[in-house]
Design an enzyme around this catalytic site. Structure first.
Site, PDB file in Angstrom:
ATOM      1  CE  LYS A  94      27.051  39.125  41.313  1.00  0.00           C
ATOM      2  NZ  LYS A  94      28.300  38.903  40.560  1.00  0.00           N
TER       3      LYS A  94
ATOM      4  CB  SER B 195      31.149  39.936  42.955  1.00  0.00           C
ATOM      5  OG  SER B 195      30.667  39.729  41.643  1.00  0.00           O
TER       6      SER B 195
ATOM      7  CB  SER C 208      32.102  37.469  39.739  1.00  0.00           C
ATOM      8  OG  SER C 208      32.776  38.448  40.457  1.00  0.00           O
TER       9      SER C 208
HETATM   10  N1  GLN Z   1      37.263  39.951  41.409  1.00  0.00           N
HETATM   11  C1  GLN Z   1      37.133  40.607  40.140  1.00  0.00           C
HETATM   12  C2  GLN Z   1      36.923  42.087  40.340  1.00  0.00           C
HETATM   13  O1  GLN Z   1      36.827  42.499  41.434  1.00  0.00           O
HETATM   14  C3  GLN Z   1      36.040  40.000  39.337  1.00  0.00           C
HETATM   15  C4  GLN Z   1      34.693  40.445  39.723  1.00  0.00           C
HETATM   16  C5  GLN Z   1      33.624  39.948  38.817  1.00  0.00           C
HETATM   17  O2  GLN Z   1      33.831  39.010  38.025  1.00  0.00           O
HETATM   18  N2  GLN Z   1      32.476  40.608  38.884  1.00  0.00           N
HETATM   19  O3  GLN Z   1      36.858  42.845  39.418  1.00  0.00           O
END
Ligand code: GLN
Length: 484
Positions: free
Chosen positions: A73, A148, A172
């Site tokens: 990532k 994400s 994410s």
């Molecule tokens: N969807 C969650 C957020 O926007 C989790 C994102 C993540 O785990 N990086 O904070």
């Protein structure tokens, strides 16, 4: 999959260069549509693969991950390779060091194919907030891949990497895994060093793994969890090799179905989860219902804390200490303001503003302090659950992947994290494994959450489930031809 590829390499049925080429070919033919990668490191990958082949030719022994193509990532630092966090702010940033996990995997001989697309700085659940444009779901390209770590999940689902590294702050890794029909694993907070992971919310962030199956996940976990003193929260423990625990029978184990996370689900998902429960019963486990009423607090608690930490962590991107500097300024104040205005996208700005609002001295007690109390209450309740059960079960997300642009307001997007944030708030290891498909052929994920530092138990349960149900189906890229 990794073990089978390893045998092919050792038996010279396939060379590491051929294997790498095959995956690069997958990227060339599909990624103009799917957009899972921000950067592809083709040359470096081929050079690394050649070295593995030379080793094999010399008759030297190779490790399990040697020559295996992976994706990382774009918020995990890679020396000399752009690490943008999906943001314009870091579009030119090339770290001068590798993250601990990258170091470990490189030492193990895995081949980096490139850096995967993501919601900007990890903030989002749909992939739509990436500065580089959204990744598409390979099951249906009109649908979001989740986020994400959407790019990572798609790279694995569409055979553009054997496994991927992602990060999971509130779901994410698990949520895109669920939407793309792959396995997504978030280890315990402190089980894998975060050295080199660009922070979003430091008390919640954890590096996780995306793979086709649980065994591959365990192989990668055992490699990346090597102790690292450069992350003060990484705990040195007598590590159990999770790979050696996969075969353990589940007889006599107890699973708790989280009542609050089952409420309001579709009958389609309910049927799939009931079938999963039957599978676990068939494997000798006892399944009971458990209730954690404090779960009603989890989303507001998560978003207050995550935004607060993000406001603080992202303060360093000012065009002076970090981040791309604007060309458009006369004074130092203008330089900082314009660098941040131009460098951050809407979602990130929104969260920084919310975070700073929660942290203001006049608001602190009503928001941040209250959220910390809520987090403590949730952790106490979960601790009690683990006195009774070995594993908690829930859906990973209440829905399958939805079409782009369908969740227009922030709150409805934040609600998709309902089932995943608990593991981050309480630092628990949690996995999402494919458990079936909706009527359109889009995959659903089943979530298993274990007690802290029980990754071996989580992977054991997931592996046994997988063995009893068979592996997931392969997605077909492009349009409606799903449900092979
Ligand atoms: N969807 C969650 C957020 O926007 C989790 C994102 C993540 O785990 N990086 O904070």
């Amino acid at each position: 999959m990794i073990r089978a590829l390893h045998h092919q390499l050792v038996n010279k049925e396939l060379s590491a260069v051929e294997l790498t080429d095959k995956y690069l070919q997958g990227i060339h033919t599909q990624d103009s549509v799917l957009h899972a990668y921000i950067t592809v490191t083709e040359k470096k990958a081929k050079t690394a693969a050649r070295k593995v082949d030379e080793k094999i030719a010399r008759g030297e022994e190779i490790g399990l991950l040697e020559g295996i193509p992976m994706s990382v990532k774009d918020n995990i630092s890679t020396k000399g390779i752009t690490t943008s966090c999906g943001s314009a702010m870091l579009r030119d940033y090339q770290p001068v060091y590798d993250a601990h996990v990258v170091e470990q995997l490189k030492n193990a001989g895995a081949i980096l194919l490139g850096k995967t697309n993501m919601d900007e700085f990890g903030m989002g659940s749909t992939g739509e907030s990436s500065y580089y444009g959204a990744t598409k779901n390979p099951y249906h390209t009109d649908c979001v891949p989740g986020g994400s770590s959407g790019g990572g999940a798609v790279s694995v689902a569409a055979d553009m990497a054997v496994f991927g590294l992602g990060s999971d702050t509130g779901g994410s890794v698990r949520q895109p895994a669920s939407f793309c029909g792959v396995v997504g694993f978030k280890p315990t907070y402190g089980a894998v060093s975060r050295f080199g992971l660009i922070a979003y919310a430091s008390s919640l962030d954890q590096i996780g793994i995306l793979a086709k199956n649980t065994e591959d996940t365990a192989i990668v976990f055992d490699t990346v969890s090597e102790f690292d003193c450069r992350d003060a929260t990484h705990r040195k423990r007598n590590k159990i090799a999770t790979v050696s625990e996969l075969q353990k029978p589940l007889t006599g184990k107890k699973i708790g179905v989280l009542k609050e996370l089952m409420q309001g689900i579709s009958s389609e998902l309910e049927q799939l989860l009931l079938a999963s429960v039957e599978v676990f019963c068939g494997l000798g486990a006892e399944v009971v219902e458990v209730s954690v009423p404090e779960l009603a607090l989890s989303l507001p608690v998560y978003y207050i804390l995550a935004c607060g930490e993000c406001a603080s962590n992202l303060a360093r991107f000012d065009g002076v200490r970090y981040g791309t500097r604007t060309k458009n300024y006369d004074t130092i104040e203008e330089m900082i303001v314009n660098s941040r205005t131009e460098g951050f996208g809407f979602e990130v700005k929104q969260r920084i503003m919310m975070g700073n609002y929660f942290l203001r001295s006049v608001n602190y007690d009503n928001y941040y302090k209250k959220a910390q109390e809520g987090r403590a209450a949730l952790c106490d309740a979960v601790k009690q659950c683990f006195e009774e059960v070995d594993m908690l079960l829930s859906p990973t997300v209440h829905t399958t992947a939805f079409p782009f642009g369908s969740l227009t307001d922030a709150v409805s997007r934040y609600k998709t994290d309902l089932c995943t944030v608990l593991a981050n708030l309480c630092g628990l290891p949690a996995i999402s494994i494919p458990c079936g498909y909706d009527e359109k052929g889009l995959p659903f994920g089943l979530q298993l959450m274990g007690n802290q530092f029980c990754e071996h138990t989580v992977l054991n349960f997931a592996y046994q489930y997988e063995q009893a149900t068979g592996e997931s189906r392969k997605p077909t890229v492009g349009g409606d031809s799903v449900g092979i």
